[in-house]
Write a protein that holds these residues in place. Structure first.
Motif, short mmCIF file in Angstrom:
data_model
loop_
_atom_site.label_atom_id
_atom_site.label_comp_id
_atom_site.label_asym_id
_atom_site.label_seq_id
_atom_site.Cartn_x
_atom_site.Cartn_y
_atom_site.Cartn_z
N THR A 132 0.86 -1.19 0.00
CA THR A 132 0.00 0.00 0.00
C THR A 132 0.89 1.23 0.00
O THR A 132 2.01 1.19 0.50
N THR A 134 0.50 5.86 -0.12
CA THR A 134 -0.41 7.00 -0.17
C THR A 134 -0.43 7.56 -1.59
O THR A 134 0.54 7.44 -2.34
N ARG A 136 -0.33 10.63 -2.38
CA ARG A 136 0.65 11.70 -2.46
C ARG A 136 2.04 11.16 -2.80
O ARG A 136 2.73 11.67 -3.68
N ASP A 137 2.45 10.09 -2.10
CA ASP A 137 3.76 9.48 -2.39
C ASP A 137 3.79 8.87 -3.78
O ASP A 137 4.79 8.95 -4.48
N GLU A 146 -1.77 14.06 -8.30
CA GLU A 146 -2.38 12.98 -7.54
C GLU A 146 -3.51 12.31 -8.31
O GLU A 146 -3.63 11.09 -8.32
N SER A 164 -9.41 7.24 2.22
CA SER A 164 -8.20 7.15 3.06
C SER A 164 -6.95 7.67 2.35
O SER A 164 -5.88 7.71 2.94
N GLN A 165 -7.10 8.04 1.06
CA GLN A 165 -5.98 8.52 0.25
C GLN A 165 -4.87 7.46 0.14
O GLN A 165 -3.69 7.79 0.09
N MET A 166 -5.27 6.19 0.08
CA MET A 166 -4.33 5.08 -0.02
C MET A 166 -4.59 4.28 -1.29
O MET A 166 -5.72 4.22 -1.78
#
Length: 197
Positions: A132, A134, A136-137, A146, A164-166
């Protein structure tokens, strides 16, 4: 000095051959004692190394480039900026270096192709290293916004959870081919035959 093989490779977008062609031509010209430093396509040569993921050779080339060339040709410095980011594994910085310079017509297609290849390398790195990550990463690794990064990985079967932005990485099934030589197969057949009779 005849650089037509480099020009031809660029024209047909054989970017994976550029570094080898440049190495060969540089050795040929140097062996003939011809002064070539001022006219050499150092930016293209460096980009050729980056395209085939050969940062070591790019570093050695950079060290041999005369200071006068480095000072008079900003595109060479811009190409090396990509190499510095690659060397330090500054993944987001690679994309910043790519977008941070207005590339010449000769280099523009090669830089765009390198950017695509690099994005695919980063995708494979993420695929092997994460379960998993994020959003952003993910966007930093892939050099995208994004939203674009989420769309890119969703198209490749990854699960995006916007709440969850994941992102959950979809691991590819490992295909293993079992190799059995004929003597082992023969012994197994004889053993089974013996057990049945």
């Amino acid at each position: 000095m005849d650089l037509s093989p480099v020009t031809e490779a660029l024209a047909v977008k054989s970017f994976d051959k550029i570094a080898d062609i440049c190495d060969y031509l540089m050795l040929q010209v140097a062996s003939e004692g011809i002064s070539f430093h001022d006219d050499w396509p150092y930016a293209i040569h460096l980009l050729g190394y980056f395209y085939v993921d050969d940062c070591d050779s790019a570093r050695f080339l950079w060290k041999t480039i005369p200071t006068s060339v480095k000072e008079s040709k900003p595109e060479v410095v811009a190409a090396w900026r990509i190499g510095q980011r690659l060397w330090t594994r500054d993944y987001a910085g690679v994309y910043e270096a790519i977008r941070g310079y207005d590339w010449s017509p000769e280099a523009k297609d090669m830089v765009a192709a390198f950017s695509d290849v690099y994005t695919k390398r980063m995708f494979q790195l993420l695929l092997s290293a994460y379960s998993t990550i994020t959003i952003r990463d993910l966007a930093l690794f892939l050099g995208m916004t994004e939203d674009d990064a989420a769309t890119y990985v969703a198209e490749n079967g990854w699960t995006v959870d916007t709440a969850s932005q994941m992102v959950t990485v979809k691991k590819q099934a490992v295909k293993r081919e079992q190799k059995v030589d004929s003597s082992k197969l023969q012994r197994l057949t004889e053993y089974v035959f013996h057990l049945e009779h």
